[in-house]
Design an enzyme around this catalytic site. Structure first.
Site, short mmCIF file in Angstrom:
data_model
loop_
_atom_site.label_atom_id
_atom_site.label_comp_id
_atom_site.label_asym_id
_atom_site.label_seq_id
_atom_site.Cartn_x
_atom_site.Cartn_y
_atom_site.Cartn_z
N LYS A 1 0.86 -1.19 0.00
CA LYS A 1 0.00 0.00 0.00
C LYS A 1 0.90 1.24 0.00
O LYS A 1 1.82 1.34 0.82
CB LYS A 1 -0.87 0.02 1.26
CG LYS A 1 -2.01 -0.98 1.21
CD LYS A 1 -3.01 -0.69 2.28
CE LYS A 1 -4.25 -1.56 2.18
NZ LYS A 1 -4.16 -2.83 1.48
N ASP B 217 -1.38 -2.00 -4.17
CA ASP B 217 -2.80 -2.09 -3.80
C ASP B 217 -3.47 -0.76 -4.15
O ASP B 217 -2.81 0.28 -4.21
CB ASP B 217 -2.96 -2.27 -2.29
CG ASP B 217 -2.59 -3.68 -1.82
OD1 ASP B 217 -2.23 -4.51 -2.66
OD2 ASP B 217 -2.66 -3.90 -0.60
N GLN C 24 -10.12 -0.84 -9.17
CA GLN C 24 -11.40 -1.20 -8.52
C GLN C 24 -12.59 -0.99 -9.46
O GLN C 24 -12.85 0.14 -9.91
CB GLN C 24 -11.57 -0.33 -7.27
CG GLN C 24 -10.48 -0.51 -6.23
CD GLN C 24 -10.30 0.71 -5.35
OE1 GLN C 24 -10.43 1.85 -5.81
NE2 GLN C 24 -9.98 0.48 -4.09
N ARG D 271 -4.39 -5.98 -11.54
CA ARG D 271 -5.24 -6.87 -10.70
C ARG D 271 -6.57 -6.16 -10.55
O ARG D 271 -6.62 -5.06 -9.99
CB ARG D 271 -4.59 -7.08 -9.33
CG ARG D 271 -5.47 -7.94 -8.41
CD ARG D 271 -4.76 -8.27 -7.10
NE ARG D 271 -4.74 -7.13 -6.21
CZ ARG D 271 -3.70 -6.78 -5.47
NH1 ARG D 271 -2.57 -7.43 -5.54
NH2 ARG D 271 -3.77 -5.73 -4.67
N GLY E 225 -13.57 -3.72 -5.10
CA GLY E 225 -13.37 -2.51 -4.29
C GLY E 225 -13.88 -2.73 -2.88
O GLY E 225 -14.98 -3.24 -2.69
N ALA E 226 -13.06 -2.31 -1.90
CA ALA E 226 -13.33 -2.70 -0.51
C ALA E 226 -13.66 -1.53 0.43
O ALA E 226 -13.89 -1.76 1.61
CB ALA E 226 -12.10 -3.43 0.03
N LYS F 227 -24.64 -4.10 -5.98
CA LYS F 227 -23.75 -5.23 -6.30
C LYS F 227 -23.84 -5.67 -7.76
O LYS F 227 -22.83 -5.97 -8.40
CB LYS F 227 -24.07 -6.41 -5.36
CG LYS F 227 -23.24 -7.64 -5.68
CD LYS F 227 -23.38 -8.74 -4.68
CE LYS F 227 -22.92 -10.10 -5.22
NZ LYS F 227 -21.65 -10.13 -5.93
N ARG G 196 -12.46 -4.55 6.97
CA ARG G 196 -12.93 -4.56 5.57
C ARG G 196 -13.30 -5.98 5.14
O ARG G 196 -14.24 -6.19 4.40
CB ARG G 196 -11.87 -3.95 4.63
CG ARG G 196 -11.69 -2.44 4.82
CD ARG G 196 -10.94 -1.81 3.67
NE ARG G 196 -9.56 -2.23 3.57
CZ ARG G 196 -8.53 -1.66 4.21
NH1 ARG G 196 -8.73 -0.62 5.02
NH2 ARG G 196 -7.31 -2.10 4.04
P1 FDA Z 1 -18.15 -10.79 -3.62
O1 FDA Z 1 -18.12 -9.80 -2.51
O2 FDA Z 1 -19.31 -10.81 -4.53
O3 FDA Z 1 -17.91 -12.22 -2.99
C1 FDA Z 1 -18.09 -13.44 -3.70
C2 FDA Z 1 -18.20 -14.55 -2.67
O4 FDA Z 1 -16.93 -14.74 -2.02
C3 FDA Z 1 -19.16 -14.23 -1.51
O5 FDA Z 1 -20.47 -14.62 -1.78
C4 FDA Z 1 -18.57 -15.04 -0.38
O6 FDA Z 1 -18.95 -16.37 -0.46
C5 FDA Z 1 -17.09 -14.95 -0.63
N1 FDA Z 1 -16.45 -13.86 0.11
C6 FDA Z 1 -15.98 -12.69 -0.39
N2 FDA Z 1 -15.41 -11.95 0.57
C7 FDA Z 1 -15.54 -12.66 1.72
C8 FDA Z 1 -15.14 -12.42 3.07
N3 FDA Z 1 -14.46 -11.32 3.42
N4 FDA Z 1 -15.45 -13.35 4.00
C9 FDA Z 1 -16.10 -14.49 3.66
N5 FDA Z 1 -16.48 -14.78 2.40
C10 FDA Z 1 -16.22 -13.88 1.43
N6 FDA Z 1 -9.79 -4.17 -2.58
C11 FDA Z 1 -9.34 -2.91 -2.73
O7 FDA Z 1 -10.12 -1.96 -2.64
N7 FDA Z 1 -8.00 -2.68 -2.98
C12 FDA Z 1 -7.11 -3.71 -3.13
O8 FDA Z 1 -5.92 -3.47 -3.35
C13 FDA Z 1 -7.60 -5.04 -3.02
N8 FDA Z 1 -6.76 -6.11 -3.19
C14 FDA Z 1 -7.29 -7.37 -3.25
C15 FDA Z 1 -6.49 -8.46 -3.65
C16 FDA Z 1 -7.04 -9.73 -3.78
C17 FDA Z 1 -6.19 -10.88 -4.22
C18 FDA Z 1 -8.44 -9.93 -3.51
C19 FDA Z 1 -9.08 -11.28 -3.65
C20 FDA Z 1 -9.22 -8.88 -3.10
C21 FDA Z 1 -8.67 -7.60 -2.96
N9 FDA Z 1 -9.46 -6.51 -2.58
C22 FDA Z 1 -8.96 -5.24 -2.71
C23 FDA Z 1 -10.82 -6.74 -2.00
C24 FDA Z 1 -11.91 -6.63 -3.06
O9 FDA Z 1 -12.08 -5.30 -3.46
C25 FDA Z 1 -13.26 -7.14 -2.52
O10 FDA Z 1 -13.66 -6.34 -1.44
C26 FDA Z 1 -13.26 -8.59 -2.05
O11 FDA Z 1 -12.50 -9.40 -2.90
C27 FDA Z 1 -14.71 -9.16 -1.99
O12 FDA Z 1 -15.29 -9.15 -3.25
P2 FDA Z 1 -15.35 -10.41 -4.25
O13 FDA Z 1 -14.78 -9.97 -5.56
O14 FDA Z 1 -14.71 -11.57 -3.65
O15 FDA Z 1 -16.88 -10.63 -4.55
#
Ligand code: FDA
Length: 301
Positions: free
Chosen positions: A98, A132, A161, A182, A186-187, A199, A283
């Site tokens: 970061k 990140d 993101q 990557r 977005g978190a 969503k 987060r």
């Molecule tokens: P979604 O939220 O739709 O989740 C899909 C499914 O995955 C859910 O239904 C659940 O089953 C499971 N799941 C997801 N998250 C979970 C959790 N925390 N606990 C339990 N189950 C969960 N964000 C950002 O803003 N900056 C960044 O630099 C990064 N870097 C990053 C790297 C990598 C390798 C990953 C995988 C993710 C990030 N993120 C990130 C986080 C990203 O923005 C996002 O918030 C999370 O990946 C959750 O979204 P999904 O894409 O998994 O989909």
């Protein structure tokens, strides 16, 4: 945005909660689900276990928004030591950092110097170093720094993101530089004028960006646990699953990570470690608010 998710994301940035919550045993117990421990040894041991299942690693030393440049120098030094250890172990692993952990709030030029050193060391090892993406106030500066860094260090990658309105335009701007991306949903907690809140809309934005990047980026990583979305992207892009790799977080959908690796997808696990885990952990809780809050409550009892 779901109100529980909103509250958890608010709590992730609250200084009083940050001071007090990590002391509770139930909170510490819940953290164990998302990280193997607080030290580099814990992270490396987890990576060795994952490698047996065909899952290489990306490491993140937790930390953000340092308030003193010496902390940034320490963090950069820790990453360099980690790269040496990865090299000595011959491990297939990268690091993801970061910018605010490297002093971006204080002195962006110093952050660039740290990034250059990390990129150089990673290049010697034939690896990529990732940046990140943090909350929206940092996006413009992060993209500028990345664009400059990329022209001298092609082995650098940026997280982008899909929930941000601006990301499509940012992708077009970076395209001539042949970026490594990557893509994540977005978190952070972002206002409506900056980020999509629904969503389904975020998922569509992700699909559109991913199918575009699959043929335009030097390397595309899908940072998501949304395996249905990955399957849709795979079916839509020339080259199918060979056009991207998938990255998921340690402890989340671990069975799916192993299953995909067995099925021939390139999958990487992002392992976060370090003592400064509170905002990052909150987060993670907010990403699946009901299930993860229930998990935390079960740990209380
Ligand atoms: P979604 O939220 O739709 O989740 C899909 C499914 O995955 C859910 O239904 C659940 O089953 C499971 N799941 C997801 N998250 C979970 C959790 N925390 N606990 C339990 N189950 C969960 N964000 C950002 O803003 N900056 C960044 O630099 C990064 N870097 C990053 C790297 C990598 C390798 C990953 C995988 C993710 C990030 N993120 C990130 C986080 C990203 O923005 C996002 O918030 C999370 O990946 C959750 O979204 P999904 O894409 O998994 O989909």
């Amino acid at each position: 945005m779901d109100p529980l998710r909103g509250t958890l994301l608010w709590a992730s940035g609250n200084a009083t909660l940050r001071r007090h919550l990590p002391r509770f045993r139930a909170v510490r117990k819940t953290v164990e689900r998302f990280m193997p421990g607080e030290t580099a040894d814990d992270g490396l041991a987890a990576a060795e276990r994952l490698a047996i299942d065909g899952l290489p690693a990306t490491f993140t030393l937790l930390g953000e928004n340092v308030d003193d440049l010496s902390q940034a120098t320490t963090a950069a030094g820790e990453y360099l030591k980690l790269l040496d250890r990865i090299d000595a172990l011959g491990m297939d692993a990268e690091v993801s950092v970061k910018l605010t952990q490297l002093g971006f709030d204080l002195e962006p030029d110093a952050t660039m110097v740290h990034m250059e050193r990390l990129a150089d060391r990673s290049a010697e090892m034939g690896r990529t170093v990732w940046i990140d993406m943090e909350s929206s106030t940092y996006v413009e500066g992060t993209i500028e720094l990345y664009a400059t860094l990329l022209t001298r260090s092609p082995n650098t990658g940026l997280c982008m993101q899909a929930y941000l309105h601006r990301t499509w335009d940012d992708v077009q701007k970076l395209a001539p530089l042949d970026p490594t991306i990557r893509l994540v949903k977005g978190a952070y907690r972002e206002p409506k004028d900056v980020a999509f809140q629904d969503k389904r809309v975020i998922d569509e934005s992700y699909f559109r960006l991913a199918t575009h990047l699959a043929t335009s980026a030097r390397r595309l990583t899908l940072g998501t646990h949304d395996t249905d979305l990955v399957a849709r992207i795979e079916a839509a892009v020339p080259g199918g699953r060979d056009a991207f790799e998938v990255a998921m977080l340690y402890g989340i959908r671990s069975d799916e990570q192993r299953r995909m690796a067995r099925d021939g997808y390139a999958v990487r696990t992002l392992i976060a470690y370090g003592p400064y885990w509170y905002p990052w952990f909150m987060r993670r809780i907010a990403e699946k608010p009901v299930a993860n809050t229930l998990l935390a409550l079960r740990n209380v009892f």
